[in-house]
Design a protein around this motif. Structure first.
Motif, PDB file in Angstrom:
ATOM      1  N   GLY A 240      -1.616  -4.429  21.048  1.00  0.00           N
ATOM      2  CA  GLY A 240      -1.358  -3.380  20.300  1.00  0.00           C
ATOM      3  C   GLY A 240      -0.541  -3.477  19.760  1.00  0.00           C
ATOM      4  O   GLY A 240       0.236  -3.779  18.733  1.00  0.00           O
ATOM      5  N   LYS A 241       0.594  -3.315  20.793  1.00  0.00           N
ATOM      6  CA  LYS A 241       2.536  -3.338  20.611  1.00  0.00           C
ATOM      7  C   LYS A 241       2.727  -4.458  19.576  1.00  0.00           C
ATOM      8  O   LYS A 241       3.560  -4.379  18.942  1.00  0.00           O
ATOM      9  CB  LYS A 241       3.209  -3.094  21.505  1.00  0.00           C
ATOM     10  N   TYR A 242       2.231  -5.913  20.389  1.00  0.00           N
ATOM     11  CA  TYR A 242       2.635  -7.302  19.870  1.00  0.00           C
ATOM     12  C   TYR A 242       2.380  -7.599  18.060  1.00  0.00           C
ATOM     13  O   TYR A 242       2.741  -7.720  17.496  1.00  0.00           O
ATOM     14  CB  TYR A 242       1.646  -8.182  20.565  1.00  0.00           C
ATOM     15  N   LEU A 243       0.671  -7.340  17.851  1.00  0.00           N
ATOM     16  CA  LEU A 243       0.846  -7.223  16.799  1.00  0.00           C
ATOM     17  C   LEU A 243       1.036  -6.276  15.287  1.00  0.00           C
ATOM     18  O   LEU A 243       1.664  -6.296  15.314  1.00  0.00           O
ATOM     19  CB  LEU A 243      -0.948  -6.818  16.547  1.00  0.00           C
ATOM     20  N   GLN A 244       1.441  -4.668  16.335  1.00  0.00           N
ATOM     21  CA  GLN A 244       2.771  -3.858  15.293  1.00  0.00           C
ATOM     22  C   GLN A 244       3.953  -5.192  15.064  1.00  0.00           C
ATOM     23  O   GLN A 244       4.086  -4.491  13.804  1.00  0.00           O
ATOM     24  CB  GLN A 244       2.443  -2.544  16.194  1.00  0.00           C
ATOM     25  N   LYS A 245       4.533  -5.420  16.319  1.00  0.00           N
ATOM     26  CA  LYS A 245       5.909  -4.955  15.971  1.00  0.00           C
ATOM     27  C   LYS A 245       6.085  -6.642  15.047  1.00  0.00           C
ATOM     28  O   LYS A 245       7.277  -6.726  14.143  1.00  0.00           O
ATOM     29  CB  LYS A 245       6.172  -5.511  17.945  1.00  0.00           C
ATOM     30  N   ASN A 246       5.014  -7.349  15.046  1.00  0.00           N
ATOM     31  CA  ASN A 246       5.104  -8.583  14.269  1.00  0.00           C
ATOM     32  C   ASN A 246       4.518  -8.458  12.663  1.00  0.00           C
ATOM     33  O   ASN A 246       3.920  -9.312  12.288  1.00  0.00           O
ATOM     34  CB  ASN A 246       4.796 -10.032  15.283  1.00  0.00           C
ATOM     35  N   GLN A 247       4.079  -7.298  12.561  1.00  0.00           N
ATOM     36  CA  GLN A 247       3.638  -6.765  11.683  1.00  0.00           C
ATOM     37  C   GLN A 247       2.459  -7.007  10.669  1.00  0.00           C
ATOM     38  O   GLN A 247       1.776  -7.496  10.220  1.00  0.00           O
ATOM     39  CB  GLN A 247       4.425  -6.924   9.928  1.00  0.00           C
ATOM     40  N   LEU A 248       1.609  -7.537  12.194  1.00  0.00           N
ATOM     41  CA  LEU A 248       0.362  -7.846  11.838  1.00  0.00           C
ATOM     42  C   LEU A 248      -1.020  -7.460  12.456  1.00  0.00           C
ATOM     43  O   LEU A 248      -2.330  -7.460  12.011  1.00  0.00           O
ATOM     44  CB  LEU A 248       0.165  -9.270  12.825  1.00  0.00           C
ATOM     45  N   ALA A 249      -0.915  -5.743  12.485  1.00  0.00           N
ATOM     46  CA  ALA A 249      -2.135  -5.058  12.559  1.00  0.00           C
ATOM     47  C   ALA A 249      -1.522  -3.908  11.347  1.00  0.00           C
ATOM     48  O   ALA A 249      -0.993  -3.122  11.161  1.00  0.00           O
ATOM     49  CB  ALA A 249      -1.176  -4.112  14.266  1.00  0.00           C
ATOM     50  N   ASP A 250      -3.212  -3.475  11.113  1.00  0.00           N
ATOM     51  CA  ASP A 250      -3.730  -2.695   9.771  1.00  0.00           C
ATOM     52  C   ASP A 250      -3.124  -1.023  10.600  1.00  0.00           C
ATOM     53  O   ASP A 250      -3.114   0.141   9.723  1.00  0.00           O
ATOM     54  CB  ASP A 250      -4.227  -2.979   8.664  1.00  0.00           C
ATOM     55  N   GLU A 251      -3.685  -0.816  12.091  1.00  0.00           N
ATOM     56  CA  GLU A 251      -4.507   0.404  13.015  1.00  0.00           C
ATOM     57  C   GLU A 251      -4.156  -0.341  14.058  1.00  0.00           C
ATOM     58  O   GLU A 251      -5.011  -0.589  14.348  1.00  0.00           O
ATOM     59  CB  GLU A 251      -5.682   1.113  12.446  1.00  0.00           C
ATOM     60  N   PHE A 252      -3.645   0.966  14.444  1.00  0.00           N
ATOM     61  CA  PHE A 252      -3.450   0.875  16.151  1.00  0.00           C
ATOM     62  C   PHE A 252      -3.600   1.964  16.621  1.00  0.00           C
ATOM     63  O   PHE A 252      -2.921   2.844  16.540  1.00  0.00           O
ATOM     64  CB  PHE A 252      -2.314   0.655  16.935  1.00  0.00           C
ATOM     65  N   LEU A 253      -5.128   2.254  17.132  1.00  0.00           N
ATOM     66  CA  LEU A 253      -5.383   3.751  18.292  1.00  0.00           C
ATOM     67  C   LEU A 253      -6.626   3.852  18.394  1.00  0.00           C
ATOM     68  O   LEU A 253      -7.180   3.102  19.058  1.00  0.00           O
ATOM     69  CB  LEU A 253      -5.751   4.964  16.305  1.00  0.00           C
TER      70      LEU A 253
END
Length: 264
Positions: A240-253
């Protein structure tokens, strides 16, 4: 007697305490509760327009999980046409899993199941959810539809598989491999591992090497052969952090049975 106590302590202390990548487990909650929760997870994902998302469950009680580990099993859910035994076709989420093989915990197989099956043996009715951006969702769907998910499967299983080489694999590393195959448009394992090493931050396994050594002696699905120095592995949270860091996650919860949502 003393040796027996030491062995019991080691069994409880090694990473297998968070293993939860089996396809079948005894229910820990009333079936009606599990069914409702599974439907709630589906409804949440559908309300966000998710055609594909990363899903995680807790196969062990939360209190037994090591520091930094929130979930024990991770997979990819894809909105699909589902054919029932009656022949009726419904739409819902099919979950693409890497599960340990029954009777051979050091081996794995790819299994497609559905939300109720996925949460059937969960100890806590709590889900991890990462909804990738639309483009990554489409790429994941295309990769799985083409059968390329099969090409990324390594049946040699270790609960603490090193994400930076292909000697062993667990469910979370497999999920990361699928994600990176979609991101980089490649099935080249060497390239996927090189890109993971360059851009992905894994989870440190906070267990001593002595305990891990005993664990590898006593349990088929625990090994450190693919690690040098400190032991790191892939988790739902690090994905989740990987995708979030690279702006590839719309939701992480996380979402629990009370409907409570916690952003990560």
């Amino acid at each position: 007697m003393k040796l027996r106590l030491i062995i019991i302590f080691v069994i409880l202390a090694v990473p297998n305490a968070w293993a939860g990548s089996q396809s079948q487990a005894e229910p820990q909650h009333e079936p009606a509760e599990i069914i409702k929760f599974a439907k709630d997870v589906e409804k949440y994902a559908a309300s966000k327009g998710a055609r594909a998302f990363i899903i995680a469950r807790m196969g062990r009680p939360e209190k037994d999980l090591p520091d930094g580990i929130m979930f024990t099993h991770t997979a990819i859910a894809v909105y699909s046409n589902i054919t029932l035994n009656s022949g009726e076709v419904l739409q819902g989420y099919a979950i693409h899993n890497l599960y340990q093989t029954a009777g051979s915990p050091d081996k794995s197989e790819l299994v497609v199941d559905y939300p109720v099956d996925f949460f059937w043996g969960a100890h806590e009715l709590k889900a991890g959810i990462v909804i990738p951006d639309t483009q990554l969702q489409q790429k994941l769907i295309a990769l799985i539809a083409a059968g390329n998910d099969q090409a990324l499967h390594n049946p040699k299983y270790s609960v603490i598989a090193n994400p930076f080489n292909s000697q062993f694999q667990n469910c979370t590393e497999y999920t990361l491999d699928l994600i990176n195959a979609a991101i980089y448009d490649t099935l080249d394992i060497a390239r996927l591992k090189a890109n993971a090493a360059a851009h992905f931050s894994p989870q440190r396994v906070n267990t001593s090497r002595v305990k891990l050594m005993f664990g590898s002696m006593l349990m088929d699905d625990v090994t450190t052969k693919d690690h040098k120095g400190k032991v790191y592995t892939t988790t739902f949270t690090t994905i989740g952090k990987y995708l979030q860091k690279n702006q590839l996650a719309d939701e992480f919860l996380t979402l629990n049975s009370k409907g409570e949502i916690q952003s990560l």
